[in-house]
Design a protein around this motif. Structure first.
Motif, short mmCIF file in Angstrom:
data_model
loop_
_atom_site.label_atom_id
_atom_site.label_comp_id
_atom_site.label_asym_id
_atom_site.label_seq_id
_atom_site.Cartn_x
_atom_site.Cartn_y
_atom_site.Cartn_z
N ARG A 403 0.92 -0.78 0.27
CA ARG A 403 -0.49 0.48 0.26
C ARG A 403 0.97 1.22 -0.21
NH1 ARG A 403 -1.00 2.63 4.61
NH2 ARG A 403 -1.06 1.02 6.01
N GLY A 404 0.97 2.08 -1.61
CA GLY A 404 1.46 3.42 -1.07
C GLY A 404 0.88 4.34 -0.20
N THR A 405 1.81 5.93 -0.15
CA THR A 405 1.55 6.98 0.84
C THR A 405 -0.15 8.08 0.46
OG1 THR A 405 2.60 8.32 -0.65
CG2 THR A 405 3.68 7.03 0.92
N ASP A 406 -0.61 6.63 -1.45
CA ASP A 406 -2.09 7.31 -1.30
C ASP A 406 -2.85 6.38 -1.08
OD1 ASP A 406 -1.26 5.46 -3.00
OD2 ASP A 406 -1.04 6.68 -4.76
N GLY A 407 -3.07 5.30 -0.19
CA GLY A 407 -3.83 4.36 0.79
C GLY A 407 -4.22 4.00 -0.87
N CYS A 408 -3.97 3.39 -1.68
CA CYS A 408 -3.54 2.61 -3.01
C CYS A 408 -2.41 1.59 -2.58
CB CYS A 408 -3.43 2.94 -4.57
SG CYS A 408 -4.79 4.47 -4.66
N SER A 409 -3.80 0.16 -2.88
CA SER A 409 -2.61 -0.85 -2.90
C SER A 409 -2.24 -1.49 -4.25
CB SER A 409 -3.39 -2.67 -2.37
OG SER A 409 -3.51 -1.69 -0.68
N VAL A 410 -1.26 -2.02 -4.32
CA VAL A 410 -1.17 -2.88 -5.77
C VAL A 410 -0.57 -4.25 -5.95
CG1 VAL A 410 0.13 -0.22 -6.81
CG2 VAL A 410 1.44 -1.79 -5.93
N LEU A 411 -0.22 -5.12 -6.47
CA LEU A 411 0.11 -6.14 -6.20
C LEU A 411 1.32 -7.03 -6.88
CD1 LEU A 411 -0.51 -9.26 -4.70
CD2 LEU A 411 -2.17 -9.81 -6.53
N VAL A 412 2.64 -6.91 -6.84
CA VAL A 412 3.66 -7.32 -7.36
C VAL A 412 3.95 -8.56 -7.74
CG1 VAL A 412 5.73 -5.89 -7.69
CG2 VAL A 412 3.97 -4.99 -6.69
N GLY A 413 4.56 -9.04 -8.53
CA GLY A 413 4.72 -10.71 -9.01
C GLY A 413 6.42 -10.30 -9.17
N LEU A 414 7.12 -11.31 -7.73
CA LEU A 414 8.34 -11.08 -7.99
C LEU A 414 9.23 -11.47 -8.82
CD1 LEU A 414 9.44 -13.08 -4.52
CD2 LEU A 414 9.21 -10.52 -5.28
N ALA A 415 8.38 -12.04 -10.08
CA ALA A 415 8.78 -12.91 -11.65
C ALA A 415 8.78 -11.29 -12.47
CB ALA A 415 7.47 -13.76 -12.25
N GLU A 416 8.28 -10.56 -12.18
CA GLU A 416 9.06 -9.65 -12.47
C GLU A 416 10.05 -8.36 -11.89
OE1 GLU A 416 5.61 -6.44 -11.79
OE2 GLU A 416 3.87 -7.91 -11.57
N PHE A 417 10.54 -9.25 -11.24
CA PHE A 417 12.01 -8.11 -10.87
C PHE A 417 12.95 -9.40 -12.31
CE2 PHE A 417 9.27 -6.91 -7.82
CZ PHE A 417 9.60 -5.72 -7.10
N SER A 418 14.04 -8.51 -13.02
CA SER A 418 14.49 -8.80 -13.53
C SER A 418 15.95 -9.10 -12.29
CB SER A 418 14.98 -8.06 -14.43
OG SER A 418 15.99 -7.16 -14.13
N GLY A 419 17.43 -10.38 -13.43
CA GLY A 419 18.11 -10.24 -12.09
C GLY A 419 18.33 -11.39 -10.83
N ILE A 420 17.51 -11.83 -10.78
CA ILE A 420 16.89 -12.42 -9.64
C ILE A 420 17.61 -14.23 -9.48
CG2 ILE A 420 15.64 -13.83 -7.59
CD1 ILE A 420 13.86 -10.73 -7.99
N ARG A 421 18.30 -14.05 -9.14
CA ARG A 421 19.19 -16.02 -9.34
C ARG A 421 18.05 -17.23 -8.25
NH1 ARG A 421 24.19 -17.39 -11.14
NH2 ARG A 421 24.31 -18.89 -8.77
N PHE A 422 18.10 -18.35 -9.35
CA PHE A 422 17.27 -19.35 -8.98
C PHE A 422 17.90 -19.36 -7.05
CE2 PHE A 422 21.11 -21.49 -9.64
CZ PHE A 422 21.08 -22.95 -8.99
N ASP A 423 19.37 -19.04 -6.82
CA ASP A 423 19.52 -19.29 -5.29
C ASP A 423 20.23 -18.30 -4.26
OD1 ASP A 423 21.47 -18.04 -6.92
OD2 ASP A 423 23.18 -20.26 -5.81
N LYS A 424 19.21 -17.28 -4.87
CA LYS A 424 18.97 -15.63 -4.42
C LYS A 424 18.40 -15.79 -3.11
CE LYS A 424 19.15 -10.91 -4.55
NZ LYS A 424 20.34 -10.76 -4.02
N ASP A 425 18.11 -15.08 -1.87
CA ASP A 425 17.96 -15.11 -0.34
C ASP A 425 16.95 -14.39 -1.15
OD1 ASP A 425 16.68 -15.10 1.98
OD2 ASP A 425 18.56 -14.42 3.03
N LEU A 426 15.94 -14.10 -1.09
CA LEU A 426 14.70 -13.22 -1.67
C LEU A 426 14.28 -12.49 0.41
CD1 LEU A 426 12.49 -15.65 -3.87
CD2 LEU A 426 13.97 -14.09 -4.34
#
Length: 448
Positions: A403-426
């Motif tokens: 939820r942002g400072t404007d009170g609006c919620s968003v839903l973000v998938g971790l697949a949208e972030f690039s450069g995350i290795r399969f063994d990374k500590d999320l």
């Protein structure tokens, strides 16, 4: 299986957000993915997790799915209102329709069902069949004018009868639900997926679900006893203990039902012990040569002296009772065949009152039975960051509500972030704020 759910102008979600359950090109844990009939290049995810801080919008996703199911399966009556909660932090959104858009696999067909509604009624509704080559309309309904306008696909049946059903559908009622009630057989698969395959488990007490499973599903009590023992609750068994009928509630309807018991019939009674989420007793009433025989379900523990002791359900810990409430779901999800009737469960706060290792074990046990030909699915919200683990789930199975400072919620998938290795500590990346969704806690005032 649920393939996508989109909702907009709903609770804290001003803009549309989507929970996509179609697998990305990620290769990790590929053995758990399910085939989608008629979609050679697509596979479905068996599990989905929504993380986030308090008031971030996690439960809003759960409630959005619940509201859509309610609108389809429950007739509000002539003067009833629809369970719609629009975004309220901005002028004008209250009067705009909330959008519900769900894509799902029922039998061997992929459907997309869309409803746009306010509390007063539905402004738009449609159902279409999707294939890799495109879509084909089943029906479309537009209520933006003074009179509802319907269009029906060729495969739906008699146009005259469908027009009659459309005219008999009130504005505060879904056509899908009303048409099913009026025996439009072509809509049965879509309706029954929403009404029967899609199951929701909230955070409240699940005493009734446990009781219903105990008397209605063969082998459930044996499964429950074994699961409670295996999962380190201290319980080694479940038994029925005879009690006097006087312990039953003084209810005239119950007394009449007891008098009419015959043969193998039984009555299940769940008695809440007090206010709050926990504390209940489950009793069953059988007919024993014309007289009622009452049994109370008890848990069995073994003391230091090796002797068995029996306890009421209400004496168990809140975590054990929460687990008992989840057992009907776990019993259904243990199914390992490819049945088209396999359940899709959506659980709010799966980890509530449960230790991380226990929650993780439940997820591992479920995923171990998933594969190309299974249809079962588990979606859940959680506060437990230790479940944000790539050795447990794929990145495209993880979402963060924020939820942002404007009170609006968003839903973000971790697949949208690039450069995350399969063994990374999320977890570390999440706590560092890379993915968002962490609570923005202010400092407490200085003590005087």
């Amino acid at each position: 299986m649920l393939l996508n759910f989109t909702v907009g102008n709903w609770m804290s979600y001003r803009d549309e957000v989507s929970l996509n359950m179609v697998a990305s090109l990620e290769r990790q844990h590929g053995e758990t993915l399910a085939k989608i009939p008629r979609f050679r290049s697509k596979k479905a995810l068996p599990i989905g997790a929504v993380y986030g801080g308090n008031a971030s919008g996690k439960t809003g996703i759960f409630k959005g799915i619940a509201a859509l199911k309610h609108m389809v399966t429950v007739d509000p009556g002539v003067d009833g209102v629809l369970p719609v909660s629009p975004f309220m932090l901005e002028g004008g959104t209250e009067s705009k329709p909330t959008v519900f858009d769900i894509t799902f696999l029922a039998a061997d067909t992929v459907y997309r069902y869309v409803v746009e509604a306010t509390i007063d009624g539905i402004s738009y509704e449609s159902l279409e069949v999707l294939t890799e080559r495109g879509g084909a309309d089943v029906f479309e309904r537009d209520e933006s004018g003074d009179v509802g306008v319907y269009a029906f696909g060729e495969a739906l049946g008699s146009a005259d009868y469908l027009s009659f059903v459309g005219r008999s559908t009130r504005k505060n009622q879904t056509f899908l639900g009303n048409a099913y009630a009026q025996n439009v057989a072509e809509l049965a698969d879509a309706y029954e997926w929403i009404s029967e395959t899609l199951e929701l488990v909230g955070v409240e007490s699940q005493a009734w679900s446990f009781a219903t499973a105990a008397v209605g599903r063969e082998g459930f009590l044996e499964y429950a006893a074994a699961a409670l023992s295996r999962l380190d609750t201290g319980i080694v068994g479940l038994v029925g203990e005879g009690v006097e009928p006087d312990v039953l509630p003084k209810d005239a309807k119950l007394r009449r039902s007891m008098a009419e018991l015959d043969g193998d019939e039984l009555i299940t009674v769940v008695m809440e012990k007090g206010a709050g989420d926990y504390g209940f007793e489950m009793l069953t009433v059988h007919s024993d040569e014309g007289a009622p025989r009452v049994e109370r379900l008890r848990t069995v523990h073994v003391g230091p002296d090796g002797r068995e002791r029996r306890f009421s359900l209400g004496m168990e810990s809140s975590g054990t009772q929460r687990l008992m409430g989840l057992l009907p779901m776990l019993f259904d999800l243990q199914n390992t065949d490819g049945s088209a009737q396999a359940k899709v469960y959506v659980v709010d706060e799966l980890d509530r009152c449960l230790h991380t290792m226990l929650t993780k074990r439940l997820i591992e046990d479920f995923l171990s039975t998933c594969g190309a030909n299974t249809r079962k699915q588990l979606l859940f919200t959680t506060h437990d960051l230790l479940l944000m683990d790539q050795f447990l789930m794929r990145r495209d199975e993880m979402y963060i509500a924020q939820r942002g400072t404007d009170g609006c919620s968003v839903l973000v998938g971790l697949a949208e972030f690039s450069g995350i290795r399969f063994d990374k500590d999320l977890i570390r990346s999440y706590l560092d704020g890379r993915f968002g969704g962490i609570p923005m806690l202010g400092k407490a005032g200085a003590r005087g």
